[in-house]
Write a protein that holds these residues in place. Structure first.
Motif, PDB file in Angstrom:
ATOM      1  N   GLY A 196       5.900  -5.896  27.224  1.00 39.00           N
ATOM      2  CA  GLY A 196       6.738  -7.051  27.488  1.00 39.00           C
ATOM      3  C   GLY A 196       6.225  -8.325  26.851  1.00 39.00           C
ATOM      4  O   GLY A 196       6.904  -9.365  26.901  1.00 39.00           O
ATOM      5  N   GLU A 197       5.055  -8.267  26.248  1.00 37.44           N
ATOM      6  CA  GLU A 197       4.502  -9.462  25.606  1.00 37.44           C
ATOM      7  C   GLU A 197       5.257  -9.748  24.311  1.00 37.44           C
ATOM      8  O   GLU A 197       5.506  -8.849  23.512  1.00 37.44           O
ATOM      9  CB  GLU A 197       3.012  -9.268  25.321  1.00 37.44           C
ATOM     10  N   ARG A 198       5.586 -11.032  24.117  1.00 32.69           N
ATOM     11  CA  ARG A 198       6.352 -11.386  22.929  1.00 32.69           C
ATOM     12  C   ARG A 198       6.436 -12.900  22.798  1.00 32.69           C
ATOM     13  O   ARG A 198       6.403 -13.610  23.808  1.00 32.69           O
ATOM     14  CB  ARG A 198       7.775 -10.828  23.015  1.00 32.69           C
ATOM     15  N   PRO A 199       6.570 -13.411  21.571  1.00 38.13           N
ATOM     16  CA  PRO A 199       6.949 -14.814  21.363  1.00 38.13           C
ATOM     17  C   PRO A 199       8.470 -14.909  21.317  1.00 38.13           C
ATOM     18  O   PRO A 199       9.145 -14.004  20.813  1.00 38.13           O
ATOM     19  CB  PRO A 199       6.334 -15.135  20.007  1.00 38.13           C
ATOM     20  N   VAL A 200       9.006 -15.993  21.843  1.00 36.84           N
ATOM     21  CA  VAL A 200      10.460 -16.199  21.815  1.00 36.84           C
ATOM     22  C   VAL A 200      10.738 -17.605  21.290  1.00 36.84           C
ATOM     23  O   VAL A 200      10.253 -18.593  21.858  1.00 36.84           O
ATOM     24  CB  VAL A 200      11.088 -16.022  23.215  1.00 36.84           C
ATOM     25  N   ALA A 201      11.512 -17.683  20.237  1.00 39.69           N
ATOM     26  CA  ALA A 201      11.852 -18.980  19.639  1.00 39.69           C
ATOM     27  C   ALA A 201      12.865 -19.717  20.502  1.00 39.69           C
ATOM     28  O   ALA A 201      13.745 -19.110  21.116  1.00 39.69           O
ATOM     29  CB  ALA A 201      12.411 -18.772  18.236  1.00 39.69           C
ATOM     30  N   ILE A 202      12.730 -21.032  20.532  1.00 40.04           N
ATOM     31  CA  ILE A 202      13.671 -21.891  21.253  1.00 40.04           C
ATOM     32  C   ILE A 202      14.074 -23.043  20.340  1.00 40.04           C
ATOM     33  O   ILE A 202      13.322 -23.423  19.435  1.00 40.04           O
ATOM     34  CB  ILE A 202      13.061 -22.438  22.569  1.00 40.04           C
ATOM     35  N   PRO A 203      15.232 -23.641  20.551  1.00 44.79           N
ATOM     36  CA  PRO A 203      15.664 -24.769  19.710  1.00 44.79           C
ATOM     37  C   PRO A 203      14.768 -25.986  19.923  1.00 44.79           C
ATOM     38  O   PRO A 203      14.181 -26.164  20.999  1.00 44.79           O
ATOM     39  CB  PRO A 203      17.088 -25.046  20.196  1.00 44.79           C
ATOM     40  N   PRO A 204      14.665 -26.864  18.932  1.00 45.36           N
ATOM     41  CA  PRO A 204      13.828 -28.070  19.065  1.00 45.36           C
ATOM     42  C   PRO A 204      14.196 -28.939  20.257  1.00 45.36           C
ATOM     43  O   PRO A 204      13.316 -29.521  20.898  1.00 45.36           O
ATOM     44  CB  PRO A 204      14.073 -28.807  17.740  1.00 45.36           C
ATOM     45  N   GLU A 205      15.499 -29.031  20.588  1.00 49.11           N
ATOM     46  CA  GLU A 205      15.889 -29.870  21.721  1.00 49.11           C
ATOM     47  C   GLU A 205      15.360 -29.312  23.045  1.00 49.11           C
ATOM     48  O   GLU A 205      15.059 -30.064  23.970  1.00 49.11           O
ATOM     49  CB  GLU A 205      17.412 -30.052  21.781  1.00 49.11           C
ATOM     50  N   PRO A 302      22.156 -10.351  16.119  1.00 47.37           N
ATOM     51  CA  PRO A 302      22.252  -8.892  16.127  1.00 47.37           C
ATOM     52  C   PRO A 302      21.650  -8.319  17.404  1.00 47.37           C
ATOM     53  O   PRO A 302      20.685  -8.867  17.944  1.00 47.37           O
ATOM     54  CB  PRO A 302      21.428  -8.475  14.901  1.00 47.37           C
ATOM     55  N   PRO A 303      22.194  -7.229  17.930  1.00 47.35           N
ATOM     56  CA  PRO A 303      21.679  -6.638  19.169  1.00 47.35           C
ATOM     57  C   PRO A 303      20.184  -6.349  19.137  1.00 47.35           C
ATOM     58  O   PRO A 303      19.495  -6.515  20.145  1.00 47.35           O
ATOM     59  CB  PRO A 303      22.496  -5.356  19.316  1.00 47.35           C
ATOM     60  N   GLU A 304      19.671  -5.935  17.980  1.00 45.13           N
ATOM     61  CA  GLU A 304      18.245  -5.610  17.912  1.00 45.13           C
ATOM     62  C   GLU A 304      17.384  -6.863  18.060  1.00 45.13           C
ATOM     63  O   GLU A 304      16.272  -6.812  18.607  1.00 45.13           O
ATOM     64  CB  GLU A 304      17.907  -4.872  16.618  1.00 45.13           C
ATOM     65  N   ILE A 305      17.878  -8.011  17.593  1.00 40.24           N
ATOM     66  CA  ILE A 305      17.149  -9.272  17.755  1.00 40.24           C
ATOM     67  C   ILE A 305      17.193  -9.721  19.212  1.00 40.24           C
ATOM     68  O   ILE A 305      16.188 -10.149  19.787  1.00 40.24           O
ATOM     69  CB  ILE A 305      17.730 -10.356  16.844  1.00 40.24           C
ATOM     70  N   VAL A 306      18.374  -9.626  19.824  1.00 43.44           N
ATOM     71  CA  VAL A 306      18.490  -9.980  21.243  1.00 43.44           C
ATOM     72  C   VAL A 306      17.589  -9.085  22.077  1.00 43.44           C
ATOM     73  O   VAL A 306      16.920  -9.549  23.013  1.00 43.44           O
ATOM     74  CB  VAL A 306      19.957  -9.872  21.706  1.00 43.44           C
ATOM     75  N   ALA A 307      17.539  -7.799  21.748  1.00 47.36           N
ATOM     76  CA  ALA A 307      16.701  -6.854  22.496  1.00 47.36           C
ATOM     77  C   ALA A 307      15.235  -7.283  22.456  1.00 47.36           C
ATOM     78  O   ALA A 307      14.531  -7.213  23.468  1.00 47.36           O
ATOM     79  CB  ALA A 307      16.867  -5.441  21.930  1.00 47.36           C
ATOM     80  N   GLU A 308      14.774  -7.727  21.291  1.00 44.56           N
ATOM     81  CA  GLU A 308      13.389  -8.188  21.175  1.00 44.56           C
ATOM     82  C   GLU A 308      13.160  -9.464  21.978  1.00 44.56           C
ATOM     83  O   GLU A 308      12.142  -9.614  22.646  1.00 44.56           O
ATOM     84  CB  GLU A 308      13.051  -8.427  19.701  1.00 44.56           C
ATOM     85  N   ARG A 309      14.106 -10.377  21.927  1.00 44.90           N
ATOM     86  CA  ARG A 309      13.948 -11.652  22.618  1.00 44.90           C
ATOM     87  C   ARG A 309      13.877 -11.464  24.134  1.00 44.90           C
ATOM     88  O   ARG A 309      13.078 -12.114  24.810  1.00 44.90           O
ATOM     89  CB  ARG A 309      15.119 -12.591  22.275  1.00 44.90           C
ATOM     90  N   VAL A 310      14.715 -10.589  24.671  1.00 47.44           N
ATOM     91  CA  VAL A 310      14.809 -10.453  26.129  1.00 47.44           C
ATOM     92  C   VAL A 310      14.024  -9.260  26.654  1.00 47.44           C
ATOM     93  O   VAL A 310      14.012  -9.012  27.859  1.00 47.44           O
ATOM     94  CB  VAL A 310      16.281 -10.365  26.583  1.00 47.44           C
ATOM     95  N   ASN A 311      13.375  -8.503  25.741  1.00 49.32           N
ATOM     96  CA  ASN A 311      12.543  -7.370  26.139  1.00 49.32           C
ATOM     97  C   ASN A 311      13.340  -6.308  26.887  1.00 49.32           C
ATOM     98  O   ASN A 311      13.052  -5.955  28.033  1.00 49.32           O
ATOM     99  CB  ASN A 311      11.356  -7.842  26.984  1.00 49.32           C
ATOM    100  N   ALA A 312      14.382  -5.825  26.228  1.00 49.59           N
ATOM    101  CA  ALA A 312      15.198  -4.751  26.792  1.00 49.59           C
ATOM    102  C   ALA A 312      15.658  -3.846  25.660  1.00 49.59           C
ATOM    103  O   ALA A 312      15.740  -4.273  24.508  1.00 49.59           O
ATOM    104  CB  ALA A 312      16.403  -5.321  27.536  1.00 49.59           C
ATOM    105  N   GLY A 313      15.942  -2.594  25.963  1.00 49.81           N
ATOM    106  CA  GLY A 313      16.429  -1.669  24.956  1.00 49.81           C
ATOM    107  C   GLY A 313      17.850  -1.997  24.547  1.00 49.81           C
ATOM    108  O   GLY A 313      18.636  -2.527  25.341  1.00 49.81           O
TER     109      GLY A 313
END
Length: 345
Positions: A196-205, A302-313
Protein backbone atom coordinates in the motif's frame (compact mmCIF):
# COMPACT_ATOMS: atom_id res chain seq x y z
CA UNK A 1 -12.71 -23.52 38.95
CA UNK A 2 -10.09 -21.68 36.83
CA UNK A 3 -11.01 -19.93 33.57
CA UNK A 4 -8.78 -22.41 31.70
CA UNK A 5 -11.16 -25.26 32.49
CA UNK A 6 -14.27 -23.14 32.12
CA UNK A 7 -17.16 -24.45 30.05
CA UNK A 8 -16.91 -22.43 26.81
CA UNK A 9 -20.67 -22.49 26.48
CA UNK A 10 -20.87 -20.39 29.64
CA UNK A 11 -19.18 -17.45 27.92
CA UNK A 12 -21.34 -14.36 27.80
CA UNK A 13 -21.86 -13.02 24.24
CA UNK A 14 -19.81 -9.92 25.06
CA UNK A 15 -16.93 -12.04 26.44
CA UNK A 16 -17.03 -14.32 23.42
CA UNK A 17 -16.80 -11.40 21.00
CA UNK A 18 -13.81 -9.97 22.87
CA UNK A 19 -12.09 -13.37 22.75
CA UNK A 20 -12.82 -13.73 19.04
CA UNK A 21 -11.42 -10.29 18.17
CA UNK A 22 -8.24 -11.02 20.15
CA UNK A 23 -7.86 -14.24 18.19
CA UNK A 24 -8.26 -12.44 14.85
CA UNK A 25 -5.98 -9.52 15.72
CA UNK A 26 -2.84 -11.57 15.00
CA UNK A 27 -3.62 -11.94 11.29
CA UNK A 28 -5.91 -8.99 10.54
CA UNK A 29 -5.53 -5.24 10.08
CA UNK A 30 -6.71 -2.74 12.66
CA UNK A 31 -9.33 -1.48 10.23
CA UNK A 32 -10.79 -4.98 9.81
CA UNK A 33 -10.89 -5.53 13.56
CA UNK A 34 -12.64 -2.19 14.04
CA UNK A 35 -15.23 -3.13 11.43
CA UNK A 36 -15.93 -6.54 12.98
CA UNK A 37 -16.04 -5.02 16.45
CA UNK A 38 -18.73 -2.56 15.40
CA UNK A 39 -20.84 -5.19 13.65
CA UNK A 40 -20.64 -7.69 16.51
CA UNK A 41 -21.31 -4.99 19.11
CA UNK A 42 -24.73 -4.49 17.51
CA UNK A 43 -25.38 -8.23 17.70
CA UNK A 44 -24.33 -8.42 21.35
CA UNK A 45 -26.60 -5.52 22.25
CA UNK A 46 -29.51 -7.28 20.57
CA UNK A 47 -28.72 -10.62 22.27
CA UNK A 48 -28.54 -9.02 25.70
CA UNK A 49 -31.77 -7.18 24.99
CA UNK A 50 -33.66 -10.42 24.34
CA UNK A 51 -32.25 -12.09 27.44
CA UNK A 52 -29.51 -14.35 26.05
CA UNK A 53 -26.95 -14.66 28.83
CA UNK A 54 -24.53 -17.31 27.50
CA UNK A 55 -23.54 -18.40 24.01
CA UNK A 56 -24.82 -21.94 24.64
CA UNK A 57 -28.34 -20.49 24.58
CA UNK A 58 -28.15 -19.46 20.93
CA UNK A 59 -30.39 -21.41 18.57
CA UNK A 60 -30.97 -21.17 14.85
CA UNK A 61 -34.20 -19.32 15.50
CA UNK A 62 -32.29 -16.56 17.30
CA UNK A 63 -29.98 -16.04 14.34
CA UNK A 64 -32.90 -15.95 11.95
CA UNK A 65 -34.68 -13.46 14.20
CA UNK A 66 -31.62 -11.18 14.21
CA UNK A 67 -31.49 -11.35 10.42
CA UNK A 68 -35.11 -10.19 10.29
CA UNK A 69 -34.41 -7.30 12.64
CA UNK A 70 -31.35 -6.07 10.75
CA UNK A 71 -32.84 -6.56 7.28
CA UNK A 72 -35.56 -4.07 8.18
CA UNK A 73 -33.02 -1.44 9.23
CA UNK A 74 -30.10 -1.49 6.77
CA UNK A 75 -29.33 -1.76 3.06
CA UNK A 76 -28.92 -5.25 1.55
CA UNK A 77 -25.20 -4.80 0.86
CA UNK A 78 -24.61 -3.72 4.47
CA UNK A 79 -26.66 -6.65 5.72
CA UNK A 80 -24.53 -9.05 3.69
CA UNK A 81 -21.34 -7.78 5.37
CA UNK A 82 -22.85 -8.03 8.84
CA UNK A 83 -24.11 -11.58 8.30
CA UNK A 84 -20.76 -12.79 6.94
CA UNK A 85 -19.07 -11.37 10.04
CA UNK A 86 -21.63 -13.08 12.26
CA UNK A 87 -21.16 -16.43 10.51
CA UNK A 88 -17.37 -16.27 11.00
CA UNK A 89 -17.93 -15.52 14.70
CA UNK A 90 -20.17 -18.57 15.11
CA UNK A 91 -17.67 -20.74 13.23
CA UNK A 92 -15.17 -19.72 15.90
CA UNK A 93 -17.64 -20.64 18.67
CA UNK A 94 -18.07 -24.04 17.04
CA UNK A 95 -14.29 -24.53 17.15
CA UNK A 96 -14.39 -23.81 20.88
CA UNK A 97 -17.28 -26.32 21.23
CA UNK A 98 -19.25 -23.49 22.82
CA UNK A 99 -22.28 -23.94 20.53
CA UNK A 100 -23.80 -26.81 18.58
CA UNK A 101 -21.93 -27.99 15.50
CA UNK A 102 -23.34 -26.43 12.33
CA UNK A 103 -25.04 -23.51 14.07
CA UNK A 104 -22.99 -21.07 11.98
CA UNK A 105 -24.88 -22.27 8.90
CA UNK A 106 -28.07 -20.89 10.45
CA UNK A 107 -26.71 -17.38 9.86
CA UNK A 108 -28.56 -16.40 6.73
CA UNK A 109 -26.52 -14.58 4.05
CA UNK A 110 -28.71 -12.49 1.72
CA UNK A 111 -28.60 -13.46 -1.95
CA UNK A 112 -27.93 -10.14 -3.67
CA UNK A 113 -28.14 -9.21 -7.31
CA UNK A 114 -25.78 -6.58 -8.71
CA UNK A 115 -28.28 -3.76 -8.19
CA UNK A 116 -28.51 -4.58 -4.49
CA UNK A 117 -24.76 -4.88 -4.18
CA UNK A 118 -24.04 -1.52 -5.81
CA UNK A 119 -24.05 1.57 -3.61
CA UNK A 120 -25.13 4.91 -5.02
CA UNK A 121 -24.55 6.99 -1.90
CA UNK A 122 -21.07 8.11 -2.92
CA UNK A 123 -20.08 11.76 -2.69
CA UNK A 124 -20.91 12.88 -6.22
CA UNK A 125 -18.48 15.15 -8.06
CA UNK A 126 -20.85 18.18 -8.23
CA UNK A 127 -21.36 18.05 -4.46
CA UNK A 128 -17.64 17.58 -3.78
CA UNK A 129 -16.72 20.47 -6.06
CA UNK A 130 -19.31 22.72 -4.42
CA UNK A 131 -17.92 21.87 -0.98
CA UNK A 132 -14.31 22.45 -2.06
CA UNK A 133 -15.26 25.78 -3.63
CA UNK A 134 -16.96 26.83 -0.40
CA UNK A 135 -13.96 25.91 1.73
CA UNK A 136 -11.44 27.59 -0.55
CA UNK A 137 -13.40 30.83 -0.67
CA UNK A 138 -14.32 30.95 3.02
CA UNK A 139 -12.44 33.27 5.36
CA UNK A 140 -13.38 31.12 8.36
CA UNK A 141 -13.17 27.57 6.97
CA UNK A 142 -10.30 27.73 4.47
CA UNK A 143 -7.34 25.51 5.46
CA UNK A 144 -9.25 24.16 8.46
CA UNK A 145 -8.77 20.54 9.45
CA UNK A 146 -12.09 19.52 7.88
CA UNK A 147 -11.15 21.34 4.68
CA UNK A 148 -7.75 19.62 4.45
CA UNK A 149 -9.34 16.24 5.17
CA UNK A 150 -11.74 16.71 2.26
CA UNK A 151 -9.01 17.93 -0.11
CA UNK A 152 -6.88 14.89 0.73
CA UNK A 153 -9.72 12.39 0.56
CA UNK A 154 -11.03 13.74 -2.74
CA UNK A 155 -7.78 14.28 -4.62
CA UNK A 156 -6.05 11.07 -3.50
CA UNK A 157 -9.01 8.70 -3.15
CA UNK A 158 -7.16 7.21 -0.17
CA UNK A 159 -8.69 5.00 2.46
CA UNK A 160 -9.52 6.38 5.88
CA UNK A 161 -6.59 4.50 7.45
CA UNK A 162 -4.17 5.94 4.92
CA UNK A 163 -5.22 9.51 5.62
CA UNK A 164 -5.04 8.92 9.37
CA UNK A 165 -1.49 7.55 8.94
CA UNK A 166 -0.05 10.66 7.28
CA UNK A 167 2.71 12.53 9.14
CA UNK A 168 4.19 15.93 8.41
CA UNK A 169 7.27 14.14 7.07
CA UNK A 170 5.11 12.51 4.39
CA UNK A 171 4.40 15.87 2.76
CA UNK A 172 6.46 16.72 -0.31
CA UNK A 173 4.63 19.93 -1.06
CA UNK A 174 7.40 21.58 -3.05
CA UNK A 175 7.05 18.76 -5.54
CA UNK A 176 3.27 18.45 -5.11
CA UNK A 177 2.95 14.91 -3.81
CA UNK A 178 2.41 13.05 -0.56
CA UNK A 179 3.64 9.62 0.49
CA UNK A 180 1.61 6.87 2.13
CA UNK A 181 3.73 4.65 4.41
CA UNK A 182 2.99 1.39 6.24
CA UNK A 183 4.08 1.83 9.88
CA UNK A 184 2.36 -0.92 11.88
CA UNK A 185 4.92 -0.82 14.68
CA UNK A 186 3.75 2.68 15.60
CA UNK A 187 0.04 2.22 15.12
CA UNK A 188 -0.67 3.14 11.49
CA UNK A 189 -0.75 0.08 9.22
CA UNK A 190 -1.99 0.40 5.67
CA UNK A 191 -4.66 -2.02 4.47
CA UNK A 192 -2.35 -3.66 1.92
CA UNK A 193 0.72 -3.35 4.14
CA UNK A 194 3.96 -2.65 2.17
CA UNK A 195 2.03 -3.01 -1.07
CA UNK A 196 0.00 0.00 0.00
CA UNK A 197 3.00 2.31 0.12
CA UNK A 198 3.01 4.84 -2.69
CA UNK A 199 3.51 8.51 -3.62
CA UNK A 200 0.39 10.30 -4.85
CA UNK A 201 0.54 13.53 -6.83
CA UNK A 202 -1.74 16.41 -5.89
CA UNK A 203 -2.44 19.74 -7.66
CA UNK A 204 -0.42 22.80 -6.56
CA UNK A 205 -3.52 24.48 -5.11
CA UNK A 206 -4.04 21.49 -2.78
CA UNK A 207 -0.40 21.72 -1.68
CA UNK A 208 -0.94 25.40 -0.90
CA UNK A 209 -4.01 24.69 1.24
CA UNK A 210 -2.15 21.98 3.19
CA UNK A 211 0.74 24.39 3.70
CA UNK A 212 -1.63 27.03 5.11
CA UNK A 213 -3.20 24.48 7.44
CA UNK A 214 0.17 23.33 8.77
CA UNK A 215 1.37 26.90 9.29
CA UNK A 216 -1.81 28.34 10.80
CA UNK A 217 -4.33 25.77 12.03
CA UNK A 218 -2.70 22.43 12.82
CA UNK A 219 -2.33 21.50 16.48
CA UNK A 220 1.41 21.33 17.15
CA UNK A 221 1.34 17.92 18.82
CA UNK A 222 2.97 14.48 18.67
CA UNK A 223 1.27 11.12 19.01
CA UNK A 224 2.16 8.38 21.50
CA UNK A 225 5.10 7.32 19.29
CA UNK A 226 6.52 10.84 19.00
CA UNK A 227 5.33 11.13 15.43
CA UNK A 228 3.71 14.31 14.10
CA UNK A 229 0.32 13.45 12.56
CA UNK A 230 -0.81 15.68 9.73
CA UNK A 231 -4.46 15.61 10.75
CA UNK A 232 -4.06 16.15 14.48
CA UNK A 233 -6.47 16.52 17.36
CA UNK A 234 -5.54 18.36 20.55
CA UNK A 235 -4.38 15.02 21.97
CA UNK A 236 -2.35 13.79 19.01
CA UNK A 237 -3.34 11.30 16.30
CA UNK A 238 -7.12 10.77 16.12
CA UNK A 239 -8.81 7.38 16.34
CA UNK A 240 -10.51 6.04 13.23
CA UNK A 241 -13.95 6.93 14.61
CA UNK A 242 -12.87 10.54 14.98
CA UNK A 243 -11.66 10.65 11.38
CA UNK A 244 -15.04 9.32 10.32
CA UNK A 245 -16.84 12.06 12.24
CA UNK A 246 -14.61 14.71 10.66
CA UNK A 247 -15.66 13.29 7.30
CA UNK A 248 -19.35 13.64 8.11
CA UNK A 249 -18.82 17.21 9.32
CA UNK A 250 -16.75 18.12 6.27
CA UNK A 251 -19.48 17.01 3.84
CA UNK A 252 -22.57 18.61 5.38
CA UNK A 253 -24.42 20.12 2.39
CA UNK A 254 -25.69 23.11 4.38
CA UNK A 255 -22.14 24.44 4.44
CA UNK A 256 -22.51 25.70 0.88
CA UNK A 257 -26.24 25.76 0.21
CA UNK A 258 -29.67 25.58 1.82
CA UNK A 259 -30.37 22.32 3.60
CA UNK A 260 -31.80 19.87 1.02
CA UNK A 261 -33.88 18.29 3.81
CA UNK A 262 -35.72 21.47 4.80
CA UNK A 263 -33.97 21.96 8.15
CA UNK A 264 -32.64 25.14 9.74
CA UNK A 265 -28.86 24.71 9.88
CA UNK A 266 -28.64 27.12 12.83
CA UNK A 267 -30.70 24.79 15.03
CA UNK A 268 -30.23 21.39 13.35
CA UNK A 269 -28.52 18.93 15.71
CA UNK A 270 -27.00 17.13 12.72
CA UNK A 271 -24.48 19.94 12.32
CA UNK A 272 -22.95 18.96 15.67
CA UNK A 273 -19.99 16.59 16.05
CA UNK A 274 -21.91 13.75 17.68
CA UNK A 275 -24.81 13.82 15.22
CA UNK A 276 -23.31 14.70 11.81
CA UNK A 277 -23.49 11.06 10.69
CA UNK A 278 -27.29 11.26 10.92
CA UNK A 279 -27.50 13.79 8.12
CA UNK A 280 -28.77 11.91 5.02
CA UNK A 281 -26.40 13.92 2.82
CA UNK A 282 -23.17 13.76 4.84
CA UNK A 283 -20.67 11.14 3.73
CA UNK A 284 -18.21 8.73 5.33
CA UNK A 285 -14.59 8.45 4.12
CA UNK A 286 -15.43 5.36 2.07
CA UNK A 287 -18.18 7.23 0.20
CA UNK A 288 -15.74 10.05 -0.57
CA UNK A 289 -13.25 7.45 -1.84
CA UNK A 290 -15.94 5.94 -4.10
CA UNK A 291 -16.86 9.32 -5.54
CA UNK A 292 -13.23 10.30 -5.99
CA UNK A 293 -12.40 7.18 -7.96
CA UNK A 294 -15.38 7.70 -10.25
CA UNK A 295 -14.43 11.36 -10.73
CA UNK A 296 -10.80 10.50 -11.53
CA UNK A 297 -11.97 8.01 -14.15
CA UNK A 298 -14.46 10.53 -15.59
CA UNK A 299 -11.67 13.10 -15.75
CA UNK A 300 -9.81 10.89 -18.20
CA UNK A 301 -7.24 9.18 -15.97
CA UNK A 302 -6.63 5.64 -17.25
CA UNK A 303 -7.91 2.91 -14.88
CA UNK A 304 -4.40 1.60 -14.29
CA UNK A 305 -3.25 5.05 -13.12
CA UNK A 306 -6.25 5.44 -10.82
CA UNK A 307 -5.58 1.94 -9.45
CA UNK A 308 -2.03 2.96 -8.51
CA UNK A 309 -3.15 6.23 -6.94
CA UNK A 310 -5.85 4.68 -4.74
CA UNK A 311 -4.09 1.33 -4.14
CA UNK A 312 -6.77 -0.95 -5.53
CA UNK A 313 -6.92 -3.53 -8.31
CA UNK A 314 -8.35 -2.50 -11.66
CA UNK A 315 -10.96 -5.25 -11.42
CA UNK A 316 -11.97 -4.06 -7.95
CA UNK A 317 -12.31 -0.48 -9.16
CA UNK A 318 -14.56 -1.50 -12.03
CA UNK A 319 -16.76 -3.73 -9.88
CA UNK A 320 -17.06 -1.82 -6.62
CA UNK A 321 -16.00 1.78 -7.08
CA UNK A 322 -16.75 2.89 -10.61
CA UNK A 323 -20.33 4.14 -10.32
CA UNK A 324 -20.45 5.62 -13.81
CA UNK A 325 -23.40 4.80 -16.02
CA UNK A 326 -23.02 2.92 -19.30
CA UNK A 327 -23.41 6.24 -21.15
CA UNK A 328 -20.65 7.84 -19.05
CA UNK A 329 -18.32 4.92 -19.79
CA UNK A 330 -19.07 5.35 -23.50
CA UNK A 331 -18.17 9.04 -23.20
CA UNK A 332 -14.82 8.13 -21.64
CA UNK A 333 -14.00 5.80 -24.50
CA UNK A 334 -15.15 8.36 -27.03
CA UNK A 335 -13.04 11.16 -25.54
CA UNK A 336 -9.90 9.04 -25.52
CA UNK A 337 -10.15 7.05 -28.73
CA UNK A 338 -12.82 8.33 -31.11
CA UNK A 339 -10.33 10.37 -33.13
CA UNK A 340 -8.52 7.13 -33.95
CA UNK A 341 -11.66 5.84 -35.65
CA UNK A 342 -12.03 8.73 -38.12
CA UNK A 343 -11.62 7.59 -41.75
CA UNK A 344 -10.31 10.03 -44.35
CA UNK A 345 -12.50 9.59 -47.46
Amino acid sequence: MSDRRRDPGALKPREAVSRYLRRRSADSTEASIDSWKYRLKLFVQWAEGVGIETVSQFRGYDLDEYFEVRSSEIAPATLEGEMWTLRKFFEYLEQLEAVDDGLSQSVRIPDLDEDDRSDDTQLDAPDAIALLKFYRQSDHHRASRNHVFLELAWYTGARQGGIRALDLRDLQLEDNFIEFRHRPETGTPLKNKRNGERPVAIPPEVSQIIREYVDENRYDVHDDHQRQPLLASMDGRPETGTIRMWSYLATLPCLHDLCPHGRDSDTCEMTKFAHASKCPSSRSPHKIRTGSITWQLDSGLPPEIVAERVNAGIDVIKKHYDAATAFERMERRRRQYIDNLVIDL
